[in-house]
Design an enzyme around this catalytic site. Sequence first.
Site, PDB file in Angstrom:
ATOM      1  N   GLU A   1     -12.486  26.657  25.992  1.00  0.00           N
ATOM      2  CA  GLU A   1     -13.438  27.444  27.013  1.00  0.00           C
ATOM      3  C   GLU A   1     -13.077  28.610  27.924  1.00  0.00           C
ATOM      4  OE1 GLU A   1     -15.910  28.296  29.148  1.00  0.00           O
ATOM      5  OE2 GLU A   1     -16.272  26.166  28.104  1.00  0.00           O
TER       6      GLU A   1
ATOM      7  N   ILE B   1     -36.680  25.525  35.619  1.00  0.00           N
ATOM      8  CA  ILE B   1     -35.817  26.504  36.787  1.00  0.00           C
ATOM      9  C   ILE B   1     -36.378  27.123  38.138  1.00  0.00           C
ATOM     10  CG2 ILE B   1     -34.284  28.121  36.829  1.00  0.00           C
ATOM     11  CD1 ILE B   1     -33.248  27.231  34.122  1.00  0.00           C
TER      12      ILE B   1
ATOM     13  N   HIS C   1     -39.973  -5.953  45.824  1.00  0.00           N
ATOM     14  CA  HIS C   1     -40.659  -6.217  46.866  1.00  0.00           C
ATOM     15  C   HIS C   1     -39.317  -6.043  48.072  1.00  0.00           C
ATOM     16  CE1 HIS C   1     -44.571  -4.528  48.965  1.00  0.00           C
ATOM     17  NE2 HIS C   1     -43.564  -5.980  50.099  1.00  0.00           N
TER      18      HIS C   1
ATOM     19  N   THR D   1     -21.439  26.042  22.443  1.00  0.00           N
ATOM     20  CA  THR D   1     -21.646  27.043  23.737  1.00  0.00           C
ATOM     21  C   THR D   1     -22.505  27.064  24.455  1.00  0.00           C
ATOM     22  OG1 THR D   1     -21.822  28.038  21.794  1.00  0.00           O
ATOM     23  CG2 THR D   1     -19.587  27.777  21.612  1.00  0.00           C
ATOM     24  N   GLY D   2     -23.018  26.362  24.227  1.00  0.00           N
ATOM     25  CA  GLY D   2     -25.096  25.625  25.568  1.00  0.00           C
ATOM     26  C   GLY D   2     -25.589  27.784  25.285  1.00  0.00           C
ATOM     27  N   SER D   3     -26.317  27.479  26.320  1.00  0.00           N
ATOM     28  CA  SER D   3     -27.287  28.973  26.502  1.00  0.00           C
ATOM     29  C   SER D   3     -26.968  29.969  27.392  1.00  0.00           C
ATOM     30  CB  SER D   3     -28.321  28.184  26.782  1.00  0.00           C
ATOM     31  OG  SER D   3     -28.525  27.281  27.947  1.00  0.00           O
TER      32      SER D   3
ATOM     33  N   LEU E   1     -31.288  20.343  27.559  1.00  0.00           N
ATOM     34  CA  LEU E   1     -30.991  18.826  28.522  1.00  0.00           C
ATOM     35  C   LEU E   1     -29.318  19.018  28.375  1.00  0.00           C
ATOM     36  CD1 LEU E   1     -34.374  17.131  28.250  1.00  0.00           C
ATOM     37  CD2 LEU E   1     -33.427  18.711  30.269  1.00  0.00           C
TER      38      LEU E   1
END
Length: 465
Positions: free
Chosen positions: A32, A184, A444, A143-145, A319
């Site tokens: 990381e 977003i 219910h 590594t994502g966005s 996601l």
Amino acid sequence: MQYKIAIIGSGPGGYVTAIRAAQLGMSVALIEKYETLGGTCLNVGCIPSKALLDSTEHFFKATKDFAEHGIKTGTLEADIKQIINRKNNVIKKINDGVSYLMKKNKITVYNGTASFIDKNNIKISIADDSEETITADNIVVATGSKPSILPFVPIDKTRVITSTEALSLSEIPKNLIVIGAGVIGVELGSVYARLGSKITFVEFADTMISTMDKTIAKELQKVMTKDFSPNYYFNHKVTKVENLGNEVSVTAESNGQSIELKGDYCLVCIGRKPYTEGLNLEALGIVLDKGKIPVDENTLQTSVPNIYAIGDVIRGAMLAHKASEEGILVAEIIAGQKPHINYNLIPSVVYTFPEIASVGLTEEQLKEKGIAYKIGNFPFSALGRAVASGDTNGLVKVLANSTTDEVLGVHIIGTRAADLIAEAVSAMEFRTSAEDIIRTSHAHPTYAEAFREACMATDNRAIHI
């Protein structure tokens, strides 16, 4: 050091991959670049935005709804510094939780920037300018966005901001211009609208959250108009953004007509793009496709068999839970198992209030595919539990095959939609029919009854409308 698997990126794709691989008996390294684990989702995405959404919804309800419930509150004031402080504490608590899970599962964590030397070796550049090399039989890119930007828009992080800066503002904007009315944009727009900001949405498409079912998008706009009265500029293309000091100017055009809008902040929310910079993928011969890493659709292997990629850097929806599912799949494939993911049944959620949740095909997609379908709508205004709570905005929409009765899509806007969608996902995984849901007893009074009633409505059998 030698590992069975190394994962680059510690977001919900990366750290979940690491845990599952450790559970399967592998030696695991997690790399990381930042000091804290959790990636965008935990630090500047899903978790902090939900913390702000919850805090501001409490404030909004206190000012708008408490009196009806017999709760006298007097004069209320939003303390933005405490709201942000609480958000930061939430992040730290979950950060600590992820770090604990790494230690519990004996996962070695490296803090530094990773780049490929070759298909088995990774160079890790550490903040103190030192370097370390590790070796792994298998490597996963997670590594994502990062936020997409318009090339002509100067993101100065003071007046012209992205979602990252919007999570830590020191004041409540008086007039907030939001470029992009997608997920977003509407979530962060909601945060500040609840605190009293005047919101203006500038959207290139003809509707809010244009990727979702249009019935739901229209309902969201109706509810937001009732609650906040935002300004909407659909079918508008932004051509210029300027920081004028204490305010911003946004120029947009539609059908040859140009408008200028002014506010004290401009939030740019036009989506996200894969983050692969610095990985040195070229050394492996991996060629990006429109910024994304090409992978095998079943194994998520790249063109280099021992290199995998998951999450936002590959095709599909960006996601967190998709990335997590993919991470588990990769770990299990490396362990010799034969897992699978049904990408048609990855739910999408928008955490406005009311929430929006969706799974399967939209009505527009069914029309495009030429699939004969029937619709069942059930409004929360007809649901006993919603009336008792005073949360009657929204509806459940079920789309079922006209011939087989199989449920093809479920779209919800309403209280607890994010949780309600799980029943639809589970049922659709087993190819449920609307009749199957109708024959399943629902307690219910509950919000979940609305899903059953919507299934009934596909055959004109709904009881309470």
